[in-house]
Design an enzyme around this catalytic site. Structure first.
Site, PDB file in Angstrom:
ATOM      1  N   TYR A  85     -12.993   8.317 -13.311  1.00 55.82           N
ATOM      2  CA  TYR A  85     -12.861   7.144 -12.659  1.00 55.82           C
ATOM      3  C   TYR A  85     -13.353   6.026 -13.234  1.00 55.82           C
ATOM      4  CZ  TYR A  85     -13.787   3.646  -8.882  1.00 55.82           C
ATOM      5  OH  TYR A  85     -14.083   2.681  -8.216  1.00 55.82           O
ATOM      6  N   LYS A 125     -11.613   2.090 -14.926  1.00 55.30           N
ATOM      7  CA  LYS A 125     -11.947   0.727 -14.537  1.00 55.30           C
ATOM      8  C   LYS A 125     -12.062   0.067 -16.027  1.00 55.30           C
ATOM      9  CE  LYS A 125     -11.444   0.886  -9.908  1.00 55.30           C
ATOM     10  NZ  LYS A 125     -10.765   0.065  -9.051  1.00 55.30           N
ATOM     11  N   SER A 167     -15.828  -1.770 -10.426  1.00 55.68           N
ATOM     12  CA  SER A 167     -16.915  -0.948  -9.699  1.00 55.68           C
ATOM     13  C   SER A 167     -18.229  -0.921 -10.938  1.00 55.68           C
ATOM     14  CB  SER A 167     -16.394   0.536  -9.494  1.00 55.68           C
ATOM     15  OG  SER A 167     -17.301   1.229  -9.212  1.00 55.68           O
ATOM     16  N   ASP A 216       0.756  -0.956  -0.004  1.00 59.23           N
ATOM     17  CA  ASP A 216       0.122  -0.139   0.023  1.00 59.23           C
ATOM     18  C   ASP A 216       0.870   1.160   0.048  1.00 59.23           C
ATOM     19  OD1 ASP A 216      -3.340   0.304   1.146  1.00 59.23           O
ATOM     20  OD2 ASP A 216      -2.157   1.965   0.562  1.00 59.23           O
TER      21      ASP A 216
HETATM   22  C1  WQD Z   1     -24.612   7.402  -2.902  1.00 60.47           C
HETATM   23  C2  WQD Z   1     -25.792   8.344  -2.855  1.00 60.47           C
HETATM   24  C3  WQD Z   1     -25.259  10.334  -3.947  1.00 60.47           C
HETATM   25  C4  WQD Z   1     -22.802  11.757  -0.636  1.00 60.47           C
HETATM   26  C5  WQD Z   1     -19.425   6.126  -5.755  1.00 60.47           C
HETATM   27  C6  WQD Z   1     -18.464   5.558  -6.718  1.00 60.47           C
HETATM   28  C7  WQD Z   1     -18.747   3.931  -6.823  1.00 60.47           C
HETATM   29  C8  WQD Z   1     -18.130   3.330  -5.471  1.00 60.47           C
HETATM   30  C9  WQD Z   1     -19.052   4.026  -4.332  1.00 60.47           C
HETATM   31  C10 WQD Z   1     -15.824   2.900  -5.626  1.00 60.47           C
HETATM   32  C11 WQD Z   1     -25.957   8.937  -4.146  1.00 60.47           C
HETATM   33  C12 WQD Z   1     -25.867  10.502  -2.339  1.00 60.47           C
HETATM   34  C13 WQD Z   1     -23.551  10.913  -1.246  1.00 60.47           C
HETATM   35  C14 WQD Z   1     -23.376  12.759   0.102  1.00 60.47           C
HETATM   36  C15 WQD Z   1     -25.487  12.402  -0.999  1.00 60.47           C
HETATM   37  N1  WQD Z   1     -16.839   3.811  -5.217  1.00 60.47           N
HETATM   38  N2  WQD Z   1     -24.988  11.338  -1.528  1.00 60.47           N
HETATM   39  N3  WQD Z   1     -24.537  13.154   0.142  1.00 60.47           N
HETATM   40  O1  WQD Z   1     -21.732   7.838  -5.991  1.00 60.47           O
HETATM   41  O2  WQD Z   1     -23.152   5.847  -5.653  1.00 60.47           O
HETATM   42  O3  WQD Z   1     -20.627   5.458  -5.895  1.00 60.47           O
HETATM   43  O4  WQD Z   1     -18.750   5.532  -4.434  1.00 60.47           O
HETATM   44  O5  WQD Z   1     -15.714   2.042  -6.211  1.00 60.47           O
HETATM   45  O6  WQD Z   1     -17.662   3.457  -7.718  1.00 60.47           O
HETATM   46  O7  WQD Z   1     -19.015   5.702  -8.055  1.00 60.47           O
HETATM   47  O8  WQD Z   1     -21.801   6.502  -3.748  1.00 60.47           O
HETATM   48  O9  WQD Z   1     -21.963   7.163  -1.583  1.00 60.47           O
HETATM   49  O10 WQD Z   1     -20.944   8.806  -3.036  1.00 60.47           O
HETATM   50  O11 WQD Z   1     -23.525   8.220  -3.164  1.00 60.47           O
HETATM   51  O12 WQD Z   1     -26.676  12.573  -1.194  1.00 60.47           O
HETATM   52  O13 WQD Z   1     -22.696  13.363   1.012  1.00 60.47           O
HETATM   53  O14 WQD Z   1     -25.416   9.212  -1.843  1.00 60.47           O
HETATM   54  O15 WQD Z   1     -25.995  11.378  -4.658  1.00 60.47           O
HETATM   55  O16 WQD Z   1     -27.257   9.121  -4.692  1.00 60.47           O
HETATM   56  P1  WQD Z   1     -21.893   6.502  -5.335  1.00 60.47           P
HETATM   57  P2  WQD Z   1     -22.048   7.629  -2.737  1.00 60.47           P
END
Ligand code: WQD
Length: 348
Positions: A158, A162, A134, A31
């Site tokens: 991102y 992938k 992902s 890491d």
């Molecule tokens: C989830 C939902 C946001 C934060 C990403 C990557 C994915 C994986 C996980 C790596 C969405 C909403 C989020 C916040 C919010 N990572 N949200 N307020 O975007 O689905 O996936 O992270 O592999 O590849 O794309 O995850 O947790 O950021 O968002 O409202 O402060 O929560 O809009 O609907 P996401 P997330």
């Protein structure tokens, strides 16, 4: 059997490392600690020592872009008569928003770094790899739940990195079809923590993801959750995602490892999710109900790279790997909260 676990001190890596060690695998973690804490490794050791378990764990500070050091790691392992027999590759950058700001860094670390790793594996005749892909690669969904043959059209840098790596796997496999054993696991939304509370999610800086943000609001570290849009085409207007318990996800990796061991050669792409979709508002209310915490929120505009709805069809994981998620959304909330309560400032 020695497993090289790249990115093994991160949220997902540390949970997989702990499970591998409990099952008696010899684990070599590399890491760069750019996005994780060495204290996660200490926490793994504390947990195993606490349970009086014997284990074989070695950790090396290594950036996968350092091909020379990668080569030395494989050669030294062989010299110790303990060759690396398989790789679980998690090392990489994973913030959607950051990838818009600094796309070349994502192409360098994720794609060039992985190319380095695969070339080094090839040179050392190590042909077995489980990869952390992902669901972001699917992009805008035109059919839900999402199967592995869904259109692949990432909408952020991102996700594009992938896809590039998965394309590398296609070409590599075709170049030596009798040797390579590759399983690319397409994660949906990993969340929660190990039930012991010893290890969990500790993002550097302000959390990008919903779950760690919620647990930091619950612990008083943040004031409220920003809800990115309440005007999505979903039942309650907030984004719907597939949240999978980190322990279910980790067990999926062990199944994938077993699958590679029992096959001569293969190239498989598999969704790992809960198979269910929950909205942001549903998550907040489930978390409040499960933990008794209050989670204030404020509605904000939509976030770049976001989409309305995404959740997995996990029938291939069940049929090919004999894997299915066992833990509920409530368990995700309880385990995530236990970790955060025990470690209000994460690993620092
Ligand atoms: C989830 C939902 C946001 C934060 C990403 C990557 C994915 C994986 C996980 C790596 C969405 C909403 C989020 C916040 C919010 N990572 N949200 N307020 O975007 O689905 O996936 O992270 O592999 O590849 O794309 O995850 O947790 O950021 O968002 O409202 O402060 O929560 O809009 O609907 P996401 P997330």
């Amino acid at each position: 059997m020695r497993v090289l676990l790249t990115g093994g001190s991160g949220f997902i890596g540390s949970h997989i490392a702990l499970l591998l060690l409990e099952k008696g695998y010899d684990v070599l973690i590399i890491d760069s600690f750019v996005n994780s804490s060495p204290n996660a490794i200490k926490a793994i050791k504390n947990y195993l020592d606490d349970k009086n378990l014997n284990y074989n764990l070695k950790t090396i500070n290594c950036d996968i872009r350092d091909k020379q050091l990668l080569g030395k790691i494989f050669i030294d392992s062989a010299k110790e008569f303990n060759p690396i027999q398989t790789v679980i590759h998690l090392a990489g950058l994973k913030s959607v928003s950051e990838s818009f700001i600094n796309p070349l860094l994502y192409w360098d670390v994720n794609v060039c770094g992985t190319e380095n790793l695969l070339a080094t594996m090839n040179e050392n005749e190590c042909y077995s790899i489980v990869f952390s892909s992902s669901a972001t690669i699917y992009g805008l969904t035109d059919s839900i739940p999402i199967t592995e043959d869904h259109k692949i059209s990432p909408i952020n840098p991102y996700g594009k990195t992938k896809v590039a790596i998965e394309n590398m796997f296609y070409d590599l496999y075709r170049s030596n079809i009798s040797s390579w054993k590759i399983c690319s696991l397409r994660y949906f939304n990993p969340a929660g923590a190990h039930p012991s509370g010893f290890i969990g999610e500790d993002p550097v800086g302000i959390p990008n993801n919903l779950f760690p943000y919620i647990t930091q609001v619950a612990s008083g570290r943040r004031k409220f959750v920003n809800v990115f849009g309440d005007d999505w085409e979903t039942n309650d207007g907030s984004g719907v995602r597939d949240y999978i318990h980190i322990m279910d996800l980790s067990e999926g990796h062990i199944r994938a490892l077993d699958f590679l061991c029992s096959n001569k050669s293969c190239l498989e792409f598999v969704n790992l999710g809960s198979g269910k979709g929950y909205s942001v508002f549903q998550i907040i209310s489930q978390f409040e109900q499960s933990t008794g915490s209050q989670i204030p929120f404020s509605i904000q505009s939509r976030r770049d790279g976001d989409l309305a709805k995404s959740y997995a069809d996990i029938s291939k994981a069940k049929n090919l790997l004999g894997w299915a998620p066992k833990r509920s959304l409530e368990q995700i909330c309880l385990d995530g909260w236990k970790w955060q309560r025990k470690n209000p400032n994460g690993y620092t």
